[in-house]
Design a protein around this motif. Structure first.
Motif, short mmCIF file in Angstrom:
data_model
loop_
_atom_site.label_atom_id
_atom_site.label_comp_id
_atom_site.label_asym_id
_atom_site.label_seq_id
_atom_site.Cartn_x
_atom_site.Cartn_y
_atom_site.Cartn_z
N LYS A 1 0.78 -1.34 0.07
CA LYS A 1 -0.19 -0.08 0.01
C LYS A 1 0.88 1.22 -0.07
O LYS A 1 0.33 2.40 -0.18
CB LYS A 1 -0.83 -0.19 1.15
N ASN A 2 2.15 1.19 0.37
CA ASN A 2 3.09 2.23 0.22
C ASN A 2 3.79 2.45 -1.05
O ASN A 2 4.26 3.58 -1.49
CB ASN A 2 4.22 2.16 1.36
N GLY A 3 3.36 1.40 -2.03
CA GLY A 3 3.89 1.70 -3.05
C GLY A 3 5.36 0.87 -3.36
O GLY A 3 5.97 1.17 -4.64
N ASP A 4 5.72 0.35 -2.43
CA ASP A 4 6.90 -0.50 -2.61
C ASP A 4 6.78 -1.96 -3.38
O ASP A 4 5.86 -2.53 -2.96
CB ASP A 4 7.48 -0.80 -1.01
N GLY A 5 7.86 -2.14 -3.94
CA GLY A 5 7.51 -3.38 -4.65
C GLY A 5 8.43 -4.33 -4.32
O GLY A 5 9.60 -4.24 -3.72
N TRP A 6 8.02 -5.92 -4.16
CA TRP A 6 8.30 -6.88 -3.57
C TRP A 6 8.46 -7.88 -4.80
O TRP A 6 7.66 -8.29 -5.35
CB TRP A 6 7.83 -7.34 -2.51
N PHE A 7 9.67 -8.49 -4.83
CA PHE A 7 9.77 -9.85 -5.88
C PHE A 7 10.91 -10.66 -5.34
O PHE A 7 11.54 -10.38 -4.48
CB PHE A 7 10.17 -9.28 -7.32
N GLY A 8 10.65 -11.79 -5.85
CA GLY A 8 11.63 -12.84 -5.56
C GLY A 8 12.77 -13.12 -6.47
O GLY A 8 12.83 -12.74 -7.25
N VAL A 9 13.98 -13.38 -5.75
CA VAL A 9 15.01 -13.52 -6.32
C VAL A 9 15.90 -14.77 -5.96
O VAL A 9 15.91 -15.48 -4.84
CB VAL A 9 16.28 -12.28 -5.68
N GLY A 10 16.15 -15.49 -7.18
CA GLY A 10 16.83 -16.72 -6.81
C GLY A 10 15.91 -17.80 -6.32
O GLY A 10 14.86 -17.68 -6.39
N ASN A 11 16.55 -18.70 -5.39
CA ASN A 11 15.65 -19.70 -4.61
C ASN A 11 15.17 -19.36 -3.33
O ASN A 11 14.54 -20.07 -2.86
CB ASN A 11 16.61 -21.03 -4.53
N ASN A 12 15.89 -18.37 -2.81
CA ASN A 12 15.65 -18.24 -1.26
C ASN A 12 15.92 -16.68 -0.95
O ASN A 12 16.18 -16.42 0.21
CB ASN A 12 16.82 -19.01 -0.63
N MET A 13 15.54 -15.62 -1.65
CA MET A 13 15.55 -14.19 -1.34
C MET A 13 14.39 -13.43 -1.55
O MET A 13 13.79 -13.75 -2.60
CB MET A 13 16.78 -13.68 -2.06
N LEU A 14 13.92 -12.55 -0.74
CA LEU A 14 12.76 -11.83 -1.12
C LEU A 14 13.55 -10.30 -1.25
O LEU A 14 14.43 -9.79 -0.62
CB LEU A 14 12.01 -11.63 0.05
N CYS A 15 13.33 -9.71 -2.12
CA CYS A 15 13.73 -8.19 -2.42
C CYS A 15 13.15 -7.28 -2.57
O CYS A 15 11.76 -7.25 -3.09
CB CYS A 15 14.19 -8.40 -3.94
N LYS A 16 13.37 -6.04 -2.06
CA LYS A 16 12.40 -4.87 -1.90
C LYS A 16 12.90 -3.87 -2.86
O LYS A 16 14.10 -3.37 -2.53
CB LYS A 16 12.16 -4.36 -0.55
N LYS A 17 12.03 -3.08 -3.64
CA LYS A 17 12.17 -1.91 -4.38
C LYS A 17 11.59 -0.73 -3.34
O LYS A 17 10.22 -0.61 -3.91
CB LYS A 17 11.89 -2.09 -5.81
N PRO A 18 12.09 0.08 -2.99
CA PRO A 18 11.31 1.06 -2.19
C PRO A 18 10.70 1.96 -3.37
O PRO A 18 11.55 2.40 -4.35
CB PRO A 18 12.39 1.94 -1.40
N VAL A 19 9.61 2.58 -2.91
CA VAL A 19 9.05 3.33 -3.97
C VAL A 19 9.86 4.65 -4.37
O VAL A 19 9.76 5.17 -5.63
CB VAL A 19 7.46 3.92 -3.55
N ASN A 20 10.44 5.21 -3.35
CA ASN A 20 11.41 6.54 -3.80
C ASN A 20 12.96 6.34 -3.66
O ASN A 20 13.49 7.15 -3.44
CB ASN A 20 10.99 7.55 -2.72
N SER A 21 13.20 5.09 -4.11
CA SER A 21 14.68 4.86 -4.14
C SER A 21 14.97 3.55 -5.04
O SER A 21 14.01 2.91 -5.36
CB SER A 21 15.12 4.07 -2.62
N GLU A 22 16.29 3.73 -5.71
CA GLU A 22 16.59 3.06 -6.86
C GLU A 22 17.45 1.85 -5.94
O GLU A 22 18.14 1.11 -6.63
CB GLU A 22 17.33 3.48 -7.97
#
Length: 621
Positions: free
Chosen positions: A186-207
């Motif tokens: 709801k804050n606009g942050d993106g979340w996706f899976g990486v590889g076999n065992n990692m969760l990755c966050k892409k903050p809405v206002n950051s690269e």
């Protein structure tokens, strides 16, 4: 005998409590699906249900299935037949991620696809093949994930506006690995899976990408993340190939693993393909080989819906690949080999009433033509052959009022077309072939009005079709073949409004189907063959609205069957060939037809519910 109406009486029972049951209907290859392996499910803004399979895209309108597939010689067809995920942009285009040839964008107005299969970045040509996700981001752009190549962001014009690939010289860039899934909080942050065992966050206002590891093991590329979901509380769920499901709490930065081997967080199998939430906030887990596991978010207890060999209505396979709730909160399940399993939230809210020859207090006849609730809360039912019924909901019984030709002070016909109560509590009965009848329910007496050639103020015809009392207290009676009457109850006299095709201020058809008054107290008359009319009270005449082949904004069908003004003051007109939204200021009409998602073009009724949804009845079967 006149044949109209439905063949049963269905009464909607408002019930707030509803839970998922192991009872489904099925849509399979035998019903027209391109195949029975369903990978994803989506409902578009037009109401169509879309099923992505391993071999083709299927569009379902509630009755028929249309299949879209890759055609080698047609560049405007799907780029690939294996569909993995879908989303819809703000312009109504459908973005379809494929496993084999990038993404295809569907244009519903023309039913063509535009393909995005290659991208050129800094003279580097990137071939898109193995899609894992496509979704609409918080800014309205479309985010597409390729398992091997990274994340690509498009605007609604299909222009690449941003991309994320690993940069070995930038430690904050997206990691070099495989990429699976993408969800936004709801804050606009993106979340996706990486590889076999990692969760990755892409903050809405950051690269700068942030990594959270949920497993310590290292596995092969085909033994990793299968699905992702973000629930209403903001928790991120991760489905894996062999390690069950993980829930990540971003507030406390904690992971919990649901798996078959766990006692506290036990699920039926460890290959987790899909997630969804029901209307009560319970978390549903679709499992390959384990059916559907339901996590009660209040008690954390887990129950299971699974295939039962001895019951033909249960989930038809335990290989669950997709879970989806549509806007009406109906539940759709995509399976491997079992097609689509479907459960309607409202199916069991309709109680059926029909005649029972062994019960004299059952409904008198199967063809129900009119239902009315009077000012005292009593329910009256008109039938096409069984007279009038009064329904008692306390004991589900019906009192019958049947025709008795031997008694002139009683009902004279069993064929009833319409019922209306006036402001004095009398009930007006429009009947076929027997004129107008007024029923005094307190005295249980009937007064009949028939045409009299010697009395110009008698009722106009024997076929009254619709009765209505407006906000001024005026009673209107519409007929087949003879136009419209005003009825003066005090003098028992009728004033006639006749059809004259050569006089543009009169009715344009003698067949009145419906009478309606809007919020501004304008009176509208829908006719068969003559279109729509507005009654001008000061001039005591009519304005006509009918099909004009030289006017593209005119109504396209002159059989007006239904009228309704919704809570937003929009005026809807149902016809024999489409639903129309009327601009009353300009007198123009916008059409909605089966091409826009209606199941049928013949509109018989329109009603708005408490949530603002319009319910439209058609003749589609």
């Amino acid at each position: 005998m006149l044949r109209i109406g439905v063949y049963l009486l269905l009464i909607f029972i408002p019930v707030n409590l509803f839970s998922l049951e192991n009872r489904f209907e099925y849509i399979t290859a035998e019903d027209g699906l391109s195949q029975g392996n369903i990978e994803c499910i989506f409902q578009d803004s037009r109401g169509f249900m879309w099923f992505g399979t391993f071999n083709g895209l299927n569009r379902y309108d509630g009755y028929d299935i249309r299949i879209f597939n890759h055609e080698t010689d047609d560049s405007l067809s799907l780029s690939h037949e294996h569909i993995v995920q879908m989303c819809e942009d703000a312009e109504g285009k459908l973005w379809i991620a494929t496993y084999g040839a990038g993404v295809s964008v569907y244009y519903p107005e023309t039913s063509i696809f535009r393909r995005i299969t290659t991208i050129v970045i800094e003279n580097d040509t990137i071939l898109l093949r193995q899609s894992s996700s496509v979704t609409v981001g918080p800014e309205g752009n479309i985010w597409y994930v390729d398992e091997n190549e990274g994340i690509f962001v498009y605007d609604t014009n299909l222009r690449l506006v941003k991309y994320y690939r690993n940069d070995p010289e930038n430690p904050n860039s997206i990691p070099a690995s495989y990429y699976f899934g993408l969800v936004f909080d709801k804050n606009g942050d993106g979340w996706f899976g990486v590889g076999n065992n990692m969760l990755c966050k892409k903050p809405v206002n950051s690269e700068a990408f942030q990594i959270m590891k949920f497993e310590d093991r290292t596995a092969t590329a085909d033994d990793g993340i299968k699905s992702m979901y973000i629930d209403r509380s903001g928790n991120i769920w991760i489905g894996t190939t062999s390690q069950g499901a993980y829930i990540y709490d971003p507030v406390n930065n904690t992971f919990i693993n649901y798996r078959k081997e766990s006692e506290e967080y036990h699920i039926s199998n460890n290959t987790v393909m899909a997630f969804a939430e029901d209307w009560d906030g319970n978390l549903l887990i679709g499992i390959d080989g384990g059916g559907i596991n339901i996590v009660d978010r209040n008690s954390d207890q887990i129950s299971t819906i699974h295939y039962d060999l001895g019951n033909a209505e249960t989930l038809n396979t335990n290989a669950v690949y997709a879970l989806y709730f549509d806007r009406s909160e109906n539940f759709w399940v995509g399976t491997y080999s079992g097609g689509v399993n479907f459960q309607s939230r409202y199916k069991d809210k309709f109680k059926k009433y029909q005649p029972d020859p062994l019960n004299i207090k059952s409904l008198s006849y199967k063809n129900v033509t009119a239902i009315m609730e009077d000012s005292d809360g009593e329910i009256w039912i008109g039938t096409d052959g069984g007279g009038m019924n009064k329904f008692n909901p306390a004991d589900n019984t019906f009192k019958h009022y049947r025709a008795d030709p031997s008694n002139p002070e009683w009902l004279q016909t069993d064929v009833i077309i319409h019922l209306m109560e006036d402001n004095e509590g009398d009930i007006y009965i429009a009947s076929y072939n027997h004129g107008l009848t007024i029923f005094n329910k307190h005295e249980e007496s009937f007064t009949q009005f028939l045409p009299d050639n010697n009395d110009p103020e008698s009722v106009a015809g024997i076929h009254p079709w619709y009765t209505f009392q407006d906000s001024y207290g005026i009673i209107w009676v519409g007929y087949l073949a003879v136009g419209l009457d005003q009825f003066d109850k005090a003098t028992q006299s009728f004033k006639h409004y006749e059809y004259d095709p050569d006089n543009p201020t009169t009715l344009y058809s003698p067949n009145t189907k419906i009478i309606y008054e809007d919020w501004s107290r304008e009176l509208w008359i829908g006719t068969e063959g003559g279109g729509l009319h507005k009654y001008n009270r000061e001039m005591n005449n009519f304005t006509r609205y009918y099909y004009d082949p030289e006017n593209t904004r005119s109504i396209r069908n002159d059989d007006v069957r239904a009228l309704y003004e919704d809570s937003k003051r929009r005026f809807w007109v149902g016809t024999g060939n489409g639903l129309y939204l009327m601009d009353r200021d300009s007198g123009t009409f916008s059409a909605i037809t089966i091409d826009d998602g209606l199941p049928g073009n013949t509109i018989n009724g329109i009603l708005e519910d408490s949530k603002g949804y319009l319910w439209v009845s058609t003749d589609a079967v």
